[in-house]
Scaffold this motif. Structure first.
Motif, mmCIF file in Angstrom:
data_model
loop_
_atom_site.group_PDB
_atom_site.id
_atom_site.type_symbol
_atom_site.label_atom_id
_atom_site.label_comp_id
_atom_site.label_asym_id
_atom_site.label_seq_id
_atom_site.Cartn_x
_atom_site.Cartn_y
_atom_site.Cartn_z
ATOM 1 N N PRO A 65 0.794 -1.236 0.000
ATOM 2 C CA PRO A 65 0.000 0.000 0.000
ATOM 3 C C PRO A 65 0.822 1.280 0.000
ATOM 4 O O PRO A 65 0.324 2.324 -0.424
ATOM 5 N N ASP A 66 2.073 1.230 0.430
ATOM 6 C CA ASP A 66 2.898 2.437 0.481
ATOM 7 C C ASP A 66 3.764 2.636 -0.757
ATOM 8 O O ASP A 66 4.487 3.640 -0.850
ATOM 9 N N ALA A 67 3.710 1.702 -1.700
ATOM 10 C CA ALA A 67 4.551 1.797 -2.896
ATOM 11 C C ALA A 67 4.074 2.927 -3.806
ATOM 12 O O ALA A 67 2.875 3.141 -3.957
ATOM 13 N N ASP A 68 5.033 3.618 -4.395
ATOM 14 C CA ASP A 68 4.684 4.676 -5.344
ATOM 15 C C ASP A 68 4.862 4.201 -6.790
ATOM 16 O O ASP A 68 5.006 4.995 -7.704
ATOM 17 N N HIS A 69 4.859 2.901 -6.970
ATOM 18 C CA HIS A 69 4.974 2.287 -8.292
ATOM 19 C C HIS A 69 4.113 1.021 -8.293
ATOM 20 O O HIS A 69 3.562 0.642 -7.263
ATOM 21 N N VAL A 70 4.026 0.390 -9.439
ATOM 22 C CA VAL A 70 3.349 -0.899 -9.562
ATOM 23 C C VAL A 70 4.305 -1.840 -10.286
ATOM 24 O O VAL A 70 4.822 -1.491 -11.353
ATOM 25 N N ALA A 71 4.550 -3.006 -9.717
ATOM 26 C CA ALA A 71 5.404 -4.009 -10.354
ATOM 27 C C ALA A 71 4.642 -5.329 -10.382
ATOM 28 O O ALA A 71 4.471 -5.982 -9.355
ATOM 29 N N ILE A 72 4.156 -5.667 -11.564
ATOM 30 C CA ILE A 72 3.390 -6.893 -11.788
ATOM 31 C C ILE A 72 4.124 -7.719 -12.836
ATOM 32 O O ILE A 72 4.418 -7.222 -13.925
ATOM 33 N N GLY A 73 4.413 -8.958 -12.517
ATOM 34 C CA GLY A 73 4.961 -9.871 -13.500
ATOM 35 C C GLY A 73 3.852 -10.774 -13.998
ATOM 36 O O GLY A 73 2.978 -11.175 -13.222
ATOM 37 N N VAL A 74 3.878 -11.077 -15.278
ATOM 38 C CA VAL A 74 2.901 -12.004 -15.858
ATOM 39 C C VAL A 74 3.678 -13.238 -16.300
ATOM 40 O O VAL A 74 4.588 -13.140 -17.126
ATOM 41 N N ASP A 75 3.333 -14.383 -15.738
ATOM 42 C CA ASP A 75 4.068 -15.624 -15.988
ATOM 43 C C ASP A 75 3.687 -16.217 -17.343
ATOM 44 O O ASP A 75 2.863 -17.114 -17.426
ATOM 45 N N GLY A 76 4.298 -15.693 -18.374
ATOM 46 C CA GLY A 76 4.060 -16.203 -19.719
ATOM 47 C C GLY A 76 5.369 -16.625 -20.349
ATOM 48 O O GLY A 76 6.444 -16.334 -19.847
ATOM 49 N N THR A 77 5.257 -17.306 -21.470
ATOM 50 C CA THR A 77 6.462 -17.755 -22.168
ATOM 51 C C THR A 77 6.502 -17.280 -23.615
ATOM 52 O O THR A 77 7.451 -17.578 -24.324
ATOM 53 N N ASP A 78 5.477 -16.534 -24.053
ATOM 54 C CA ASP A 78 5.439 -16.125 -25.456
ATOM 55 C C ASP A 78 5.967 -14.714 -25.696
ATOM 56 O O ASP A 78 6.116 -14.289 -26.838
ATOM 57 N N GLY A 79 6.253 -13.962 -24.651
ATOM 58 C CA GLY A 79 6.806 -12.614 -24.803
ATOM 59 C C GLY A 79 5.784 -11.560 -25.156
ATOM 60 O O GLY A 79 6.145 -10.406 -25.378
ATOM 61 N N ALA A 80 4.520 -11.931 -25.192
ATOM 62 C CA ALA A 80 3.476 -10.977 -25.570
ATOM 63 C C ALA A 80 2.948 -10.252 -24.334
ATOM 64 O O ALA A 80 2.828 -10.840 -23.265
ATOM 65 N N VAL A 81 2.642 -8.971 -24.499
ATOM 66 C CA VAL A 81 1.996 -8.211 -23.441
ATOM 67 C C VAL A 81 0.523 -8.619 -23.442
ATOM 68 O O VAL A 81 -0.136 -8.562 -24.479
ATOM 69 N N PRO A 82 -0.008 -9.054 -22.299
ATOM 70 C CA PRO A 82 -1.410 -9.490 -22.271
ATOM 71 C C PRO A 82 -2.370 -8.375 -22.679
ATOM 72 O O PRO A 82 -2.172 -7.213 -22.321
ATOM 73 N N ALA A 83 -3.395 -8.734 -23.403
ATOM 74 C CA ALA A 83 -4.400 -7.754 -23.822
ATOM 75 C C ALA A 83 -5.041 -7.094 -22.604
ATOM 76 O O ALA A 83 -5.439 -5.926 -22.663
ATOM 77 N N SER A 84 -5.108 -7.826 -21.485
ATOM 78 C CA SER A 84 -5.738 -7.275 -20.283
ATOM 79 C C SER A 84 -4.917 -6.146 -19.654
ATOM 80 O O SER A 84 -5.385 -5.463 -18.751
ATOM 81 N N ALA A 85 -3.693 -5.923 -20.152
ATOM 82 C CA ALA A 85 -2.849 -4.834 -19.628
ATOM 83 C C ALA A 85 -3.102 -3.518 -20.352
ATOM 84 O O ALA A 85 -2.747 -2.451 -19.850
#
Length: 195
Positions: A65-85
């Protein structure tokens, strides 16, 4: 959650060996590095590829809750940015992870290559990292030199904890007694190492 990405799996092994905690919460992992709370990729949420990125963002805000950034990893293997992002205002950082079925020799090296062992060796690693000319490092250094020094120190201390735990070794290439390059080799499973 079974991590599919070899990049994330070995990242997690290195973080764990360096003192980070990793908690599994079904379809996501929460990674914390108490010794370095400002280390973005030491304090993040890793979600399964099937999880909408917005849900991962919610988990991140709840866990950090105190972070001034967002760091989310998506566990994929195809290198594509998920459409949901798309449309979330996040900056995607796609990593390329090189893999090899076995170690190969690079041939002769014009340096004294040996494990980092003394306090002086580790101090030289800190100095080498402080000289990193990557634009992101230089920007962070310009914005807050003291915070960057603390961040770099926490990273070196983490590397030393990995070595002290017996999970890995950091090799240094020394020329005339000065450290010019390093390579960490960390055990990341029964038949997997991370360089």
């Amino acid at each position: 959650m079974r991590v599919r990405s070899l990049g994330f799996a070995t990242d997690l092994a290195v973080l764990r060996a360096g003192g980070s905690t990793i908690v599994e919460e079904g379809d996501h992992l929460v990674v914390r590095t108490p010794s370095s709370p400002n280390y973005w990729w030491g304090n993040f949420v890793l979600v399964a590829a099937s999880v909408p990125v917005a849900a991962g963002v919610e988990v991140f805000h709840r866990e950090f809750p105190d972070a001034d950034h967002v760091a989310i990893g998506v566990d994929g293997t195809d290198g594509a940015v998920p459409a949901s992002a798309v449309g979330l205002g996040l900056e995607a950082d796609v990593s390329v992870v090189l893999t090899a079925p076995a170690a190969v020799s690079a041939g002769g090296v014009d340096a004294d290559v040996r494990p980092l062992s003394s306090d002086g060796d580790w101090e030289q690693l800190l100095q080498l990292r402080q000289q990193d000319d990557h634009p992101a490092v230089q920007l962070r250094r310009q914005e807050d030199p003291a915070a960057d020094d603390a961040f770099q120190r926490s990273r070196v201390d983490g590397a030393r904890r990995v070595v002290d735990s017996g999970a890995g070794v950091y090799l240094g290439a020394f020329r005339d007694g000065y450290l010019v390059s390093t390579l960490g080799v960390v055990c990341a499973g029964s038949r997997t190492v991370r360089y």
